[in-house]
Design an enzyme around this catalytic site. Structure first.
Site, PDB file in Angstrom:
ATOM      1  N   LYS A   1      84.653 153.694 -10.584  1.00 51.60           N
ATOM      2  CA  LYS A   1      83.685 153.062  -9.717  1.00 51.60           C
ATOM      3  C   LYS A   1      83.410 153.904  -8.482  1.00 51.60           C
ATOM      4  O   LYS A   1      82.446 153.687  -7.763  1.00 51.60           O
ATOM      5  CB  LYS A   1      84.238 151.691  -9.242  1.00 51.60           C
ATOM      6  CG  LYS A   1      84.645 150.756 -10.342  1.00 51.60           C
ATOM      7  CD  LYS A   1      85.393 149.560  -9.697  1.00 51.60           C
ATOM      8  CE  LYS A   1      86.172 148.840 -10.743  1.00 51.60           C
ATOM      9  NZ  LYS A   1      87.110 147.860 -10.168  1.00 51.60           N
TER      10      LYS A   1
ATOM     11  N   PHE B   1      94.969 160.485   2.381  1.00 49.17           N
ATOM     12  CA  PHE B   1      94.330 159.487   1.540  1.00 49.17           C
ATOM     13  C   PHE B   1      93.029 159.022   2.176  1.00 49.17           C
ATOM     14  O   PHE B   1      93.011 158.490   3.269  1.00 49.17           O
ATOM     15  CB  PHE B   1      95.258 158.307   1.224  1.00 49.17           C
ATOM     16  CG  PHE B   1      94.795 157.610  -0.007  1.00 49.17           C
ATOM     17  CD1 PHE B   1      95.009 158.176  -1.255  1.00 49.17           C
ATOM     18  CD2 PHE B   1      94.058 156.442   0.075  1.00 49.17           C
ATOM     19  CE1 PHE B   1      94.516 157.577  -2.408  1.00 49.17           C
ATOM     20  CE2 PHE B   1      93.561 155.829  -1.070  1.00 49.17           C
ATOM     21  CZ  PHE B   1      93.795 156.397  -2.314  1.00 49.17           C
TER      22      PHE B   1
ATOM     23  N   ASP C   1      88.374 154.052  -2.915  1.00 47.55           N
ATOM     24  CA  ASP C   1      89.175 152.860  -2.634  1.00 47.55           C
ATOM     25  C   ASP C   1      90.638 153.166  -2.399  1.00 47.55           C
ATOM     26  O   ASP C   1      91.165 154.202  -2.790  1.00 47.55           O
ATOM     27  CB  ASP C   1      89.105 151.904  -3.831  1.00 47.55           C
ATOM     28  CG  ASP C   1      89.936 152.411  -5.016  1.00 47.55           C
ATOM     29  OD1 ASP C   1      89.712 153.567  -5.442  1.00 47.55           O
ATOM     30  OD2 ASP C   1      90.806 151.664  -5.501  1.00 47.55           O
TER      31      ASP C   1
ATOM     32  N   ASP D   1      90.837 165.818  -6.590  1.00 50.78           N
ATOM     33  CA  ASP D   1      92.157 166.007  -5.982  1.00 50.78           C
ATOM     34  C   ASP D   1      92.887 167.052  -6.823  1.00 50.78           C
ATOM     35  O   ASP D   1      92.729 168.250  -6.609  1.00 50.78           O
ATOM     36  CB  ASP D   1      92.848 164.641  -5.942  1.00 50.78           C
ATOM     37  CG  ASP D   1      94.186 164.636  -5.236  1.00 50.78           C
ATOM     38  OD1 ASP D   1      94.707 165.711  -4.955  1.00 50.78           O
ATOM     39  OD2 ASP D   1      94.719 163.545  -4.969  1.00 50.78           O
TER      40      ASP D   1
HETATM   41  P1  IMP Z   1      92.409 163.941  -9.705  1.00 50.17           P
HETATM   42  O1  IMP Z   1      92.456 163.732 -11.185  1.00 50.17           O
HETATM   43  O2  IMP Z   1      93.791 164.177  -9.121  1.00 50.17           O
HETATM   44  O3  IMP Z   1      91.414 165.001  -9.277  1.00 50.17           O
HETATM   45  O4  IMP Z   1      92.008 162.545  -9.042  1.00 50.17           O
HETATM   46  C1  IMP Z   1      90.721 162.124  -9.025  1.00 50.17           C
HETATM   47  C2  IMP Z   1      90.608 160.626  -8.869  1.00 50.17           C
HETATM   48  O5  IMP Z   1      91.686 160.065  -8.108  1.00 50.17           O
HETATM   49  C3  IMP Z   1      89.351 160.300  -8.100  1.00 50.17           C
HETATM   50  O6  IMP Z   1      88.275 160.074  -8.969  1.00 50.17           O
HETATM   51  C4  IMP Z   1      89.728 159.088  -7.303  1.00 50.17           C
HETATM   52  O7  IMP Z   1      89.468 157.905  -8.034  1.00 50.17           O
HETATM   53  C5  IMP Z   1      91.212 159.201  -7.098  1.00 50.17           C
HETATM   54  N1  IMP Z   1      91.553 159.781  -5.773  1.00 50.17           N
HETATM   55  C6  IMP Z   1      92.083 160.990  -5.523  1.00 50.17           C
HETATM   56  N2  IMP Z   1      92.257 161.175  -4.203  1.00 50.17           N
HETATM   57  C7  IMP Z   1      91.808 160.050  -3.603  1.00 50.17           C
HETATM   58  C8  IMP Z   1      91.711 159.634  -2.220  1.00 50.17           C
HETATM   59  O8  IMP Z   1      92.074 160.328  -1.268  1.00 50.17           O
HETATM   60  N3  IMP Z   1      91.181 158.406  -2.015  1.00 50.17           N
HETATM   61  C9  IMP Z   1      90.761 157.593  -3.024  1.00 50.17           C
HETATM   62  N4  IMP Z   1      90.825 157.943  -4.323  1.00 50.17           N
HETATM   63  C10 IMP Z   1      91.354 159.156  -4.604  1.00 50.17           C
HETATM   64 MG    MG Z   2      90.192 155.349  -7.552  1.00 46.82          MG
END
Ligand code: IMP
Ligand code: MG
Length: 187
Positions: A49, A159, A166, A109
């Site tokens: 979302k 964060f 969210d 991330d």
């Molecule tokens: P990744 O797979 O580690 O790149 O994480 C990506 C997903 O994690 C994003 O699409 C977000 O839903 C969630 N995410 C990562 N970091 C944050 C943050 O700082 N705030 C909120 N959601 C996050």
């Molecule tokens: Mg999320």
């Protein structure tokens, strides 16, 4: 959980509503320039979302003839970290074979979620796949599993909430993005 959003939960505003608007206009112009003359269909995919605000604003700023599609994914992990194991909870409604796909994601991330998604979508035979991420986290000494083609903003390794992002399903409707006070998720 009721009443108004507690803006005091935000330690620091990283991008105001006005700054977000400005940045989306710039990103939209960049995409419009890059895609204005491509042959074939363009499909902009919203990763639910988190990307919903970004997707809606960007789609209007691009001014391109495109299809809007939605994809729901759930990644196993806790409320603040993804594990990289992704499950599709809602697939797009159209075939992307031979089309130009642009994935709109909220934040990158580790990059694990997107690298999985790109591989999966590439298996469907699109003409091209590119990623537009509203934010990317700068983590010292760490390279994400995949690099987005377009980035809205760089954020620190903290964060982040707001503008779709969210914490435990809250703060998505903040009109700005900010750093959530660690006290909110450690208590
Ligand atoms: P990744 O797979 O580690 O790149 O994480 C990506 C997903 O994690 C994003 O699409 C977000 O839903 C969630 N995410 C990562 N970091 C944050 C943050 O700082 N705030 C909120 N959601 C996050
Ligand atoms: Mg999320």
């Amino acid at each position: 959980m009721k009443g108004l959003i507690n803006h005091d939960d935000i330690a620091k505003v990283l991008l105001s509503e006005e700054q977000i608007k400005q940045r989306i206009l710039e990103l939209g112009a960049e995409l419009r320039r890059d895609y204005a003359n491509v042959e074939g269909e363009i499909v902009l995919i919203c990763i639910l979302k988190g990307a919903v605000m970004f997707f809606a604003d960007l789609a209007r700023a691009m001014d391109l003839n495109l299809q809007m599609e939605f994809m729901g994914i759930s990644s196993y992990g806790n409320e603040r970290r993804t594990s990289g194991i992704v499950r599709i909870t809602k697939d797009i409604d159209t075939s992307i074979t031979g089309k130009h796909v642009i994935i709109a994601e909220d934040i990158l991330d580790s990059g694990l979620t997107l690298s999985y998604l790109v591989k999966m979508l590439e298996g469907r035979g699109p003409n091209s796949v590119r990623i537009v991420a509203f934010a990317i986290k700068d983590i010292p000494g760490h390279t994400p599993a995949i690099q987005p083609d377009y980035v809205g903003t760089h954020v620190p390794n903290e964060f982040i909430v707001g503008y779709g992002l969210d914490y435990a399903e809250r703060y998505r409707n903040l009109p700005y993005i900010g750093v959530l006070k660690p006290g909110v998720y450690t208590k």
